[in-house]
Design a protein around this motif. Structure first.
Motif, mmCIF file in Angstrom:
data_model
loop_
_atom_site.group_PDB
_atom_site.id
_atom_site.type_symbol
_atom_site.label_atom_id
_atom_site.label_comp_id
_atom_site.label_asym_id
_atom_site.label_seq_id
_atom_site.Cartn_x
_atom_site.Cartn_y
_atom_site.Cartn_z
ATOM 1 N N VAL A 35 0.851 -1.175 0.000
ATOM 2 C CA VAL A 35 0.000 0.000 0.000
ATOM 3 C C VAL A 35 0.896 1.237 0.000
ATOM 4 N N LEU A 47 -2.326 0.580 -4.653
ATOM 5 C CA LEU A 47 -1.797 -0.674 -4.142
ATOM 6 C C LEU A 47 -1.044 -1.366 -5.263
ATOM 7 N N PHE A 118 -8.048 5.542 -6.244
ATOM 8 C CA PHE A 118 -9.348 5.269 -5.625
ATOM 9 C C PHE A 118 -10.318 6.443 -5.776
ATOM 10 N N ASP A 121 -14.003 5.594 -8.590
ATOM 11 C CA ASP A 121 -15.014 4.512 -8.559
ATOM 12 C C ASP A 121 -15.504 4.287 -7.126
ATOM 13 N N VAL A 122 -16.223 5.272 -6.626
ATOM 14 C CA VAL A 122 -16.760 5.178 -5.265
ATOM 15 C C VAL A 122 -18.052 4.358 -5.288
ATOM 16 N N LEU A 123 -18.067 3.273 -4.534
ATOM 17 C CA LEU A 123 -19.212 2.353 -4.525
ATOM 18 C C LEU A 123 -20.239 2.732 -3.466
ATOM 19 N N PRO B 33 -7.645 -7.647 -2.373
ATOM 20 C CA PRO B 33 -7.181 -7.004 -1.145
ATOM 21 C C PRO B 33 -8.057 -5.800 -0.818
ATOM 22 N N VAL B 35 -8.035 -2.464 1.724
ATOM 23 C CA VAL B 35 -7.302 -1.604 2.647
ATOM 24 C C VAL B 35 -8.310 -0.883 3.530
ATOM 25 N N ALA B 91 -14.505 2.275 -2.011
ATOM 26 C CA ALA B 91 -14.137 2.603 -3.392
ATOM 27 C C ALA B 91 -13.333 1.463 -3.992
ATOM 28 N N LEU B 92 -13.476 1.295 -5.295
ATOM 29 C CA LEU B 92 -12.610 0.405 -6.067
ATOM 30 C C LEU B 92 -11.500 1.230 -6.696
ATOM 31 N N THR B 98 -8.711 -3.791 -6.272
ATOM 32 C CA THR B 98 -8.402 -3.451 -4.888
ATOM 33 C C THR B 98 -9.533 -2.591 -4.327
ATOM 34 N N VAL B 99 -9.860 -2.811 -3.058
ATOM 35 C CA VAL B 99 -10.908 -2.054 -2.385
ATOM 36 C C VAL B 99 -10.273 -1.153 -1.319
ATOM 37 N N LEU B 100 -10.756 0.077 -1.242
ATOM 38 C CA LEU B 100 -10.381 0.961 -0.132
ATOM 39 C C LEU B 100 -11.634 1.244 0.681
#
Lengths: 127, 127
Positions: A35, A47, A118, A121-123, B33, B35, B91-92, B98-100
């Motif tokens: 990271v 990452l 990041f 692409d905020v989910l 992964p 974070v 977020a992707l 990867t996910v944050l």
């Protein structure tokens, strides 16, 4: 041992400090996730992945160096784009299977031009 | 589809939004992964792993949920320790691999009692 990369294969045999290599827990592909965080603002930038040699270079050259899974080669962040990451600190997590590199990022960390990978692409965003 | 976990196997068939599932790029083990970052201080707390169902639960329950590779089961952070992670945003990254998760961490994120999993094993600290 030579530090000449062997193209196409992440390496566990490297010049990495043996005391670190002995406790590093790599995935089946020989890699650990790394990271990258902007040292002063705390932004999580991206990452990447490191093998032993990439970690060694990150620890000793001052420039964050990853193993590119898509290109199967070492990747000194910013060598092409100029968007370099100067290494401020490096830490392993409690399981020794993840690296946190605090860096000073020049410009955009993301190849899209966004500051971080990041941003776009905020989910989910809570209140 | 049911959201009952199938013990021992990370799942790609889940209740995760199909639009997200379609672009998620999982590793060979079906995991990405994730974070976890403290939303206000910016501390990188830990890195865990998510399959589709863990991401779905993280997006919909308000509690950060991982897939435990060691125990091979879903792991709602804090269910045992009380050190829960309330989800603030998800977020992707640009590669969707990867996910944050920005969270509000109660107490210590690390099982050792440290605030973060990266506190104890600093490999390099520059000036």
């Amino acid at each position: 041992m030579s530090s000449t990369p062997q193209p196409g294969t992440p390496r566990t045999a490297s010049d990495l400090d043996p005391a670190i290599a002995a406790r590093l827990k790599r995935g089946a592909d020989g890699l650990v996730p790394a990271v990258a965080q902007q040292y002063d603002t705390g932004e999580v930038l991206m990452l990447g992945w490191m093998d032993d040699e990439a970690l060694h270079r990150t620890l000793t050259t001052g420039r964050c160096t990853y193993w590119s899974r898509s290109r199967q080669e070492y990747w000194v962040k910013g060598d092409t784009s100029g968007h370099i990451q100067l290494v401020k600190s490096v830490a392993l997590d409690c399981d020794a299977d993840t690296v946190l590199v605090k860096v000073d990022q020049t410009g955009a960390a993301c190849h899209t031009g966004d500051r971080t990978c990041f941003d776009a692409d905020v989910l989910f965003l809570g209140q």
